[in-house]
Write an enzyme that holds these catalytic residues in place. Sequence first.
Site, PDB file in Angstrom:
ATOM      1  CB  SER A   1      -8.021  -0.160   5.958  1.00  0.00           C
ATOM      2  OG  SER A   1      -8.797   0.953   5.827  1.00  0.00           O
TER       3      SER A   1
ATOM      4  CB  SER B   1      -8.282   3.030   3.181  1.00  0.00           C
ATOM      5  OG  SER B   1      -7.186   2.341   4.094  1.00  0.00           O
TER       6      SER B   1
ATOM      7  CE  LYS C   1      -4.006   1.566   2.923  1.00  0.00           C
ATOM      8  NZ  LYS C   1      -4.712   1.218   3.957  1.00  0.00           N
TER       9      LYS C   1
HETATM   10  N1  GLN Z   1     -12.824   2.683   6.810  1.00  0.00           N
HETATM   11  C1  GLN Z   1     -12.172   3.205   7.982  1.00  0.00           C
HETATM   12  C2  GLN Z   1     -12.128   4.654   7.856  1.00  0.00           C
HETATM   13  O1  GLN Z   1     -12.488   5.125   7.040  1.00  0.00           O
HETATM   14  C3  GLN Z   1     -11.287   2.433   8.265  1.00  0.00           C
HETATM   15  C4  GLN Z   1      -9.737   2.997   7.613  1.00  0.00           C
HETATM   16  C5  GLN Z   1      -8.508   2.176   8.071  1.00  0.00           C
HETATM   17  O2  GLN Z   1      -8.609   1.102   8.550  1.00  0.00           O
HETATM   18  N2  GLN Z   1      -7.263   2.829   7.585  1.00  0.00           N
HETATM   19  O3  GLN Z   1     -11.524   5.345   8.885  1.00  0.00           O
END
Ligand code: GLN
Length: 486
Positions: free
Chosen positions: A172, A148, A73
């Site tokens: 994420s 994400s 990532k």
């Molecule tokens: N979807 C969650 C957020 O928007 C988790 C993001 C993540 O785990 N980096 O914060």
Amino acid sequence: MSDLLELSLDDLSAGFQRGDFTHSDYLRAIEQQIADVEPAIHAFLHVDSSQTRDSARSPEASGPLAGIPFAAKDNIVAIGGPTTCASRILAGFRSPYDATVIQRLKSAGSLLVGKCNLDEFAMGSSTEHSAFGPTLNPWDTSRVAGGSSGGSAAAVAARMVPFALGSETGGSVRQPASLCGVLGLKPTYGRISRFGLVAFASSLDQIGIVTRTARDCAYVLSTIAGHDPHDSTSSTDAVDDYAEGIEDGVKGLRVGIVAESLNGLPGSTRRNFDDAIAVLRSGGAEIVEVSVPSMGHAIAVYYIIANAEASANLSRFDGLRFGHRSTEPGNLKNLYMASRGEGFGAEVKRRIMLGTFALSSGYYEAYYGRAQRIRAMMRADFAHAFQRIDILATPTTPSGAFKVGEKVGDPLEMYLSDIFTAPANLVGVPAVSVPSGFDGQGLPLGLQLTASHFAEKLLLRASHFYESQTGFYRRRPPAAETSWSS
Ligand code: GLN
């Protein structure tokens, strides 16, 4: 030649050893797949396998990861290419060092071939908040890949790399893994060094792993886990051999389900989950109903704490220390405002404002203080549940992949896709999402298994049992098919 892209890490090692194919053959197959499939998916922000070709010719290391390409990532830094966090504010940034995870994988002989798309600074659940356009789901390119770490999950699902690193703050890795039909692990807080991971919310962040199978995940975890003097939150506990005993099954394991959390799920998710539980039961697991009363508060608590910490962490992107610098600032205050205003996207700005508000004097106790108290209750509730059970099972997400554009205008609706995943980050325990089949529209769903701190080995053992009974991981998404590879 059999289709190299379908092989597990074990099969690849055996094939290299027997001389069925070389490391260079495999790297070429990966490069070809990326060339064929990536234009339709946009899993990557940056691909460059040129640096890895020499190492592929004669890997110095031995072991299951030697000569194996991977992707990371783009919020995990690596020498030799950009790190953008999918944000305009980091345009032109190049890291002078490798993240510890990257360095450990390179030492094991793995080859970094690209950096994956994400929601800007890992804030989102669909990868639509990337400043460089969304990643599309390999099962249906009109739908999101989740987020994400959507790029990492889509890259593995579309057979462009055998494994990828992502990051987890509230789900994420697990949520996009579920939406793309691959396996995603969030380890225990502190199990993997975060040195070189760009911080989002430091009390929640953890690097995670995307693979097709539990055994592949075990190999990667065994390689990257463990204490790192550069990260004071990394645990000094000994690292397990996560592949050892992975075939021992689930007989006698106590698997907990939380009945109240299943109410209101769409029928296809509910049926899929019930089927998954039946598989575990057929392997001799004992299914136990438990109650985790504070679980319903997870989303509210998560979005207060995550955004509060994000507002502090992102202050370093100010146009002076890091990040894009506005060209027409006038004075210092305007330099900050203009640089951040131009560099950050709308979702990141929303989070910084919410987080700053939650921390401001007068509101601190009402929001941040209260959220921390409920987080402590959640920890206690989970500890209590794990006295009666070994593993907690839930769906990973309430439903399969949604359409591009469907939720992007409704932040609250988007936040709700973390309802099952955020608790593990708040409590610090490990959790995995394993492919559990498909909904009525042919979109992948995931089974989430959560265990107590440092019980990754148990999670991967149960995942291995489940996937070997069901075989969903073998299904290949339509976008991964090319005339060359099929
Ligand atoms: N979807 C969650 C957020 O928007 C988790 C993001 C993540 O785990 N980096 O914060």
